[in-house]
Scaffold this motif. Structure first.
Motif, mmCIF file in Angstrom:
data_model
loop_
_atom_site.group_PDB
_atom_site.id
_atom_site.type_symbol
_atom_site.label_atom_id
_atom_site.label_comp_id
_atom_site.label_asym_id
_atom_site.label_seq_id
_atom_site.Cartn_x
_atom_site.Cartn_y
_atom_site.Cartn_z
ATOM 1 N N TYR A 93 -10.192 7.828 5.531
ATOM 2 C CA TYR A 93 -11.410 7.650 6.319
ATOM 3 C C TYR A 93 -11.105 7.078 7.701
ATOM 4 N N TYR A 94 -10.216 6.095 7.744
ATOM 5 C CA TYR A 94 -10.010 5.385 9.005
ATOM 6 C C TYR A 94 -8.922 6.004 9.874
ATOM 7 N N ASN A 95 -8.219 7.010 9.345
ATOM 8 C CA ASN A 95 -7.205 7.676 10.157
ATOM 9 C C ASN A 95 -7.741 9.056 10.522
ATOM 10 N N PRO A 96 -8.174 9.232 11.799
ATOM 11 C CA PRO A 96 -8.867 10.472 12.192
ATOM 12 C C PRO A 96 -8.040 11.727 11.917
ATOM 13 N N LEU A 97 -6.740 11.655 12.162
ATOM 14 C CA LEU A 97 -5.904 12.833 11.940
ATOM 15 C C LEU A 97 -5.925 13.230 10.468
ATOM 16 N N LYS A 98 -5.786 12.190 9.621
ATOM 17 C CA LYS A 98 -5.788 12.411 8.178
ATOM 18 C C LYS A 98 -7.139 12.996 7.768
ATOM 19 N N PRO A 106 -1.577 7.204 1.369
ATOM 20 C CA PRO A 106 -1.894 6.466 2.602
ATOM 21 C C PRO A 106 -0.938 6.749 3.743
ATOM 22 N N PHE A 107 0.352 6.812 3.475
ATOM 23 C CA PHE A 107 1.321 6.941 4.565
ATOM 24 C C PHE A 107 2.135 8.224 4.483
ATOM 25 N N SER A 108 1.569 9.253 3.892
ATOM 26 C CA SER A 108 2.327 10.507 3.871
ATOM 27 C C SER A 108 1.346 11.644 3.690
ATOM 28 N N ARG A 109 1.855 12.859 3.887
ATOM 29 C CA ARG A 109 0.972 14.020 3.728
ATOM 30 C C ARG A 109 0.988 14.540 2.299
ATOM 31 N N ASP A 110 1.764 13.889 1.435
ATOM 32 C CA ASP A 110 1.800 14.330 0.035
ATOM 33 C C ASP A 110 0.449 14.100 -0.606
ATOM 34 N N ARG A 111 0.088 15.037 -1.476
ATOM 35 C CA ARG A 111 -1.195 14.926 -2.158
ATOM 36 C C ARG A 111 -1.173 13.765 -3.157
ATOM 37 N N PHE A 112 -2.312 13.076 -3.234
ATOM 38 C CA PHE A 112 -2.461 11.980 -4.196
ATOM 39 C C PHE A 112 -2.511 12.531 -5.618
ATOM 40 N N ALA A 113 -3.205 13.665 -5.808
ATOM 41 C CA ALA A 113 -3.486 14.157 -7.161
ATOM 42 C C ALA A 113 -2.426 15.130 -7.665
ATOM 43 N N ARG A 114 -1.186 15.006 -7.164
ATOM 44 C CA ARG A 114 -0.107 15.811 -7.747
ATOM 45 C C ARG A 114 0.148 15.308 -9.173
ATOM 46 N N VAL A 153 0.850 -1.187 0.000
ATOM 47 C CA VAL A 153 0.000 0.000 0.000
ATOM 48 C C VAL A 153 0.889 1.241 0.000
ATOM 49 N N ALA A 154 1.964 1.169 0.784
ATOM 50 C CA ALA A 154 2.872 2.307 0.858
ATOM 51 C C ALA A 154 3.721 2.420 -0.404
ATOM 52 N N ASN A 155 4.130 1.281 -0.961
ATOM 53 C CA ASN A 155 4.978 1.287 -2.166
ATOM 54 C C ASN A 155 4.340 0.466 -3.274
ATOM 55 N N PRO A 156 3.288 0.982 -3.898
ATOM 56 C CA PRO A 156 2.662 0.192 -4.967
ATOM 57 C C PRO A 156 3.632 0.031 -6.140
ATOM 58 N N ASN A 157 3.370 -1.003 -6.920
ATOM 59 C CA ASN A 157 4.272 -1.365 -8.016
ATOM 60 C C ASN A 157 4.032 -0.436 -9.209
ATOM 61 N N LEU A 158 4.603 0.758 -9.124
ATOM 62 C CA LEU A 158 4.358 1.769 -10.158
ATOM 63 C C LEU A 158 5.667 2.169 -10.819
ATOM 64 N N PRO A 159 5.600 2.501 -12.093
ATOM 65 C CA PRO A 159 6.797 3.061 -12.729
ATOM 66 C C PRO A 159 7.144 4.393 -12.082
ATOM 67 N N THR A 160 8.410 4.778 -12.152
ATOM 68 C CA THR A 160 8.768 6.111 -11.673
ATOM 69 C C THR A 160 8.439 7.111 -12.774
#
Lengths: 383, 624
Positions: free
Chosen positions: B181-186, B77-85, B26-33
């Motif tokens: 959803y499941y991480n209240p802080l997030k 999931p595991f960082s504050r970086d935006r998903f939609a960058r 989940v933290a490191n999905p198998n994606l090209p750089t």
């Protein structure tokens, strides 16, 4: 009781091992000493022609024609050696632009000159067999549009210069007499027996048998990844030389040949086709010569002796580029089979010397003419 | 007792280990750089304004109801970086311009084809995946990028079936949403970002709405997984378009009994010239532009109101209400009419060898033109008299072309039970649908074919959408496209296309099973049976994408059903079982490729020298 027996057995084995080692070392030292004495210079720089060479040559031609007939494909007569080609490919032979003066002669006289050429890559056997079979692999190069008077007078080859090689540095016979005996035995189906002509151990050619076994080696990955040697000596202007062609991948784009299926009969052709025709990557070689140093044992009349590279290293005189190309069509393969290569197709500056070369002149001519007539083909000059 | 305790410990340990692996991926999905190009070249296929219109005009689709501002506010999931960058979404294969910034049309600074539309009733902005997302391509070469407008995408957008290592866009989106959803802080950070002024009052409502979307997303993943609907992985640049449209319209919207296995992924076809064709789709099954676009929008996720939540019928006036936006679809269609095919960029990919291309032209006339040259028909023969030019293309039957038949077979053979919709023949007879094969009285509402069912559904949806938009008569005919009816023909074959700009649309064949043009012109034995997809790196020599493995690449195995790479074959022997022409020597293949680089580019075509083509030969007879 058991312990004593065990220790006795250990001692016996230890002594036996020591004895074998000592005998082996003595034999090895004796061999080294003998060949060190036998293979020591100086050697003549001129050819020495035995008296009965013409007779021997005629007998060899008869055997060669017999072999050709016995190894016919059912539709064609093939060569008596190097019958199976992996392909004939166009090549460009370029003389080094800064070639040393002492090496400028014949087709290498003009630095920077590029010759158009054809290369035939082959297996050594007289009959086409699976490439995985142990065998020698051959390379023949024919330069086109070479001006000047040639050693052979045939008008068909009047503008050609051939270089003929295979992928081992030495030949398994020394001279014409031994070739006749060995070839005749092989024509009669003997293999190892050909090196043991009589009961007299002095006639046994154990060293030559070892060379023969090394020559018949498993295939290289690709025909363009092997090193091919002239074996027999030649003139280069005034000098006596041997030459060779070695792969020179640094001069070509990097290429990794995909794994070939070596269980297939023609995987060497497949490899060549994959690289040149499908992946369109050229192949590069360097053409090198080694000068004779007559102070050392570098004989002209014994092709089974390697000229010591530490004394006289090989020097590059030209580069060879095999461009990406199509070579594997029916017409091209037929034309390839109708080519005829002969070290004597060429300039006097590249005159072949030594017994085996003198023999080749007559035998190659005879077999080529025989083949062409039997196949109803004209002696082709280009694929 | 002690044994039992040990076993329990072991089970616990294994569960934790499994969880650790899942979390790792989940933290490191198998994606090209993603590596930004030194420069991005556009090929003047249309004006900048037309390009922006195409890239960011919505068509009315939603991603399970995901709102635009949610999408732009999501974190990984595991960082504050935006998903939609842009540089993160680019790793899924979406196209971004290194120089791009937010604009009024693209306020979230999203990649090509990710846009938004406003729901008229609620005013909510939904994320809207538009045509451009799948029908825009890019080629990379030596650090340069070349954008191919209307080309083929190379992303993993369609995949709904999660894998352990991840790599699909939907899976990554679902994970980001779940962890939000499941991480209240997030979630608090997310809510603050989304609600702005209205934080924290609106937080609970947002949480409910957000959960609904997340449940739908996870529900789809679970549904598609446990039913095994998509056994042939699509990977990059492919989707089983027809299968997915059918599963969403007949399965999701009507009845779970209508789910069918969709194991026939296809490459995204390119869009220049399409308005000139008599029929579109790989199997030439659709005729009316608007109907085709509505069908596509329904497949990509436009909402469709067929039943009330309790399963009862919707009143006639509301039935078939959808989020499809006919005006925008018309704008997109009109913009695409002005799209020129790409021209070979010699400044990036190197010069075209004109002598070779001239040879290629003769070879093309001999071996290709019969199927791939458009038949320009005179006005009296046209299906749409106002369409100029109108191109008629052959449809080559499967047994002749021999390419993987799964796509054509699925469309031809799948049947669906739509009796729940309560259609009557009288009702259908009034619709502007024209069946070219079969007739209305033969239709069995318990076993309707995909194309016929879809034609009637889109007809209803169109009627409703036009009614909502207040469009009728002349205007409607124009927006439908040349006043064409919704035509349906059902052929078990594939439609060859004119080959202008084909060099820009690797990989090849309808299912993307052949990586380069050179291999497409080679005998099947010389085609690779496995290769890696996902790299944008272009190979100008053999014309295709690089196929070596790299981190995050997708292995396309042509031995899997739907991925077959046979057919469309040039080799000696009789012309049968997919052999369609004589063997071409490697030199001839290269000459043809050289010609395909200039085909449709008048400036370069004018420089060719005439070469007399050999006559086409039918080859030896197969009947002994």
């Amino acid at each position: 009781m058991l312990k004593r027996f065990w220790l006795w057995l250990g001692r016996l084995l230890g002594k036996l091992l020591l004895f074998v080692l000592v005998v082996g070392a003595i034999g090895w030292l004796a061999g080294e000493a003998y060949y060190g004495w036998k293979f020591s210079g100086p050697v003549p720089t001129e050819e020495v022609i035995p008296a009965d060479e013409a007779v021997q040559t005629r007998a060899i031609i008869e055997d060669a024609v017999r072999i050709v007939e016995q190894h016919r494909d059912n539709t064609r007569v093939l060569r008596d050696a190097h019958a199976k080609a992996h392909g004939c490919v166009k090549a460009e032979v370029s003389v080094l632009p800064d070639l040393d003066n002492s090496l400028r002669a014949g087709v290498f006289a003009e630095p920077g000159k590029t010759w158009q050429a054809v290369m035939r890559l082959s297996n050594g056997n007289a009959f086409p067999q699976f490439d995985s079979a142990r065998d020698a692999r051959g390379l023949a190069i024919k330069l086109f549009d070479v001006p000047g008077e040639k050693l052979m007078k045939s008008p068909v080859h009047a503008n050609e210069q051939d270089f003929v090689m295979f992928n081992h540095p030495v030949f398994f016979v020394r001279d014409v007499a031994e070739y006749r005996q060995n070839f005749n035995a092989q024509a009669n189906g003997q293999k190892v027996g050909a090196f043991f002509p009589g009961l007299d151990p002095r006639s046994w050619e154990i060293r030559h048998l070892i060379i023969a076994l090394k020559t018949l080696a498993p295939a290289p990955d690709s025909p363009v990844s092997a090193t091919y040697s002239s074996i027999s000596p030649y003139k280069l202007g005034q000098a006596n030389i041997k030459y060779r062609v070695i792969p020179d991948p640094q001069s070509c784009p990097p290429y990794a040949l995909p794994e070939q299926n070596t269980a297939l009969p023609n995987f060497l052709r497949n490899a060549l086709y994959q690289q040149l025709s499908l992946d369109r990557v050229p192949a590069c070689f360097a053409f090198q010569v080694q000068k004779q140093n007559a102070q050392h044992y570098m004989p002209i009349e014994d092709t089974s002796v390697e000229w010591d590279e530490s004394i006289s290293p090989f020097v590059t005189v030209a580069t060879i580029k095999v461009p990406a190309q199509d070579f594997d069509s029916r017409e091209q393969n037929l034309a390839c089979d109708n080519l005829s290569f002969n070290p004597w197709h060429g300039l006097p500056e590249h005159r072949p010397i030594g017994g085996i070369n003198r023999l080749r002149k007559a035998v190659y001519e005879a077999v080529s003419a025989y083949r062409h007539e039997r196949n109803g083909a004209s002696d082709a000059t280009s694929p | 007792m002690r044994v039992l305790r040990r076993v329990l410990w072991l089970v616990l340990f294994l569960l934790l280990a499994g969880l650790a692996v899942v979390l790792y991926y989940v933290a490191n999905p198998n994606l090209p750089t993603y590596q930004a190009p030194d420069q991005l070249h556009y090929l003047d296929q249309w004006s900048d304004q037309e390009r922006q219109t195409y890239y960011y005009t919505p068509q009315g689709t939603t991603v399970k109801g995901l709102r635009y501002e949610w999408f732009t506010a999501l974190e990984l999931p595991f960082s504050r970086d935006r998903f939609a960058r842009p540089e993160y979404l680019a790793r899924f294969g979406f196209l971004v311009d290194p120089k791009q910034s937010a604009t009024p049309q693209n306020p979230g600074n999203l990649p090509v084809g990710m846009t938004r539309h406003e729901d008229e009733k609620t005013g909510v902005h939904y994320l809207d995946i538009s045509c451009a997302a799948c029908h825009t391509g890019e080629l990379r070469y030596r650090g340069q990028a070349v954008r191919i407008d209307g080309g083929a995408a190379l992303h993993s957008l369609a995949s709904t079936v999660p894998t352990l290592r991840g790599g699909g866009f939907g899976q990554a989106l679902g994970m980001s949403m779940a962890f939000t959803y499941y991480n209240p802080l997030k979630f608090s950070r997310f809510a603050e970002q989304v609600l702005g002024e209205r934080y924290p009052e609106g937080k609970d409502e947002l949480r409910r709405d957000f959960k609904n979307v997340l449940d739908r997303l996870l529900g789809t993943a679970w549904n598609d997984t446990h039913r095994g609907l998509y056994p042939t992985q699509e990977g990059f640049g492919r989707t089983d378009a027809f299968g997915r449209i059918a599963n969403s319209v007949y399965g999701d919207a009507i009845s779970p009994d209508n789910y069918r296995v969709a194991d026939a992924p296809v490459s995204y076809p390119h869009l220049w010239d399409i308005w000139k064709f008599d029929w579109v789709q790989w199997n030439a099954s659709a005729m009316q532009p608007m109907a085709r676009n509505v069908g596509e929008a329904l497949g990509v996720g436009a909402t469709l109101h067929l039943f009330q939540p309790d399963g009862s019928a919707v009143p006639e006036a509301e039935r078939y209400a959808s989020s499809v936006r006919v005006r925008d679809l018309h704008t997109l269609e009109e913009t695409l009419k002005r799209l020129a095919p790409p021209r070979w960029p010699e400044e990036v990919f190197g010069k075209v060898d004109m002598a070779r291309a001239s040879q290629g032209r003769a070879l093309f006339a001999e071996n290709c033109a019969y199927c791939h040259a458009p038949h320009v028909v005179p006005a009296d023969k046209r299906m749409a008299p106002d369409r100029d030019p109108e191109w008629h293309m052959r449809v080559v039957p499967i047994e002749e072309i021999g390419t993987d038949s799964t796509t054509a077979d699925n469309i031809a053979d799948h049947r669906f039970d739509i009796s729940k919709l309560g259609w009557t023949r009288e009702q259908l007879a009034k619709l502007d649908v024209k069946l070219f094969d079969g007739s209305l009285d033969k239709i069995d509402f318990k076993r309707i074919s995909s194309a016929q069912g879809l034609a009637y559904i889109t007809a209803f949806v169109e009627n409703q959408a036009y009614k909502q938009a207040g469009i009728s008569g002349e205007e409607r005919a124009r927006m439908d496209g040349f006043g064409l009816p919704i035509g349906v023909q059902e052929k078990r074959g594939y439609k060859p296309r004119p080959l202008d700009g084909i060099w820009a649309t690797p990989p090849f064949l309808h299912n993307g099973s052949v990586p380069t043009l050179f291999q497409l012109l080679s005998p099947v034995t010389e085609r690779v049976s496995q290769f890696h997809v996902g790299s944008f790196e272009y190979d100008p020599k053999f014309v295709g994408f690089q196929t070596t493995a790299f981190p995050g690449s997708f292995l396309l195995d042509t031995r899997i059903k739907g991925n077959g790479n046979g057919g469309h074959e040039f080799r000696d022997g009789c012309r049968k079982n997919g052999v369609i022409g004589r063997a071409l020597s490697p030199d001839e293949r290269l000459a043809l490729i050289e010609y395909l680089k200039v085909l449709g580019n008048p400036a370069l075509e004018g420089q060719l020298t005439p070469v007399e083509p050999r006559p086409w030969t039918p080859g030896p007879s197969c009947e002994g």
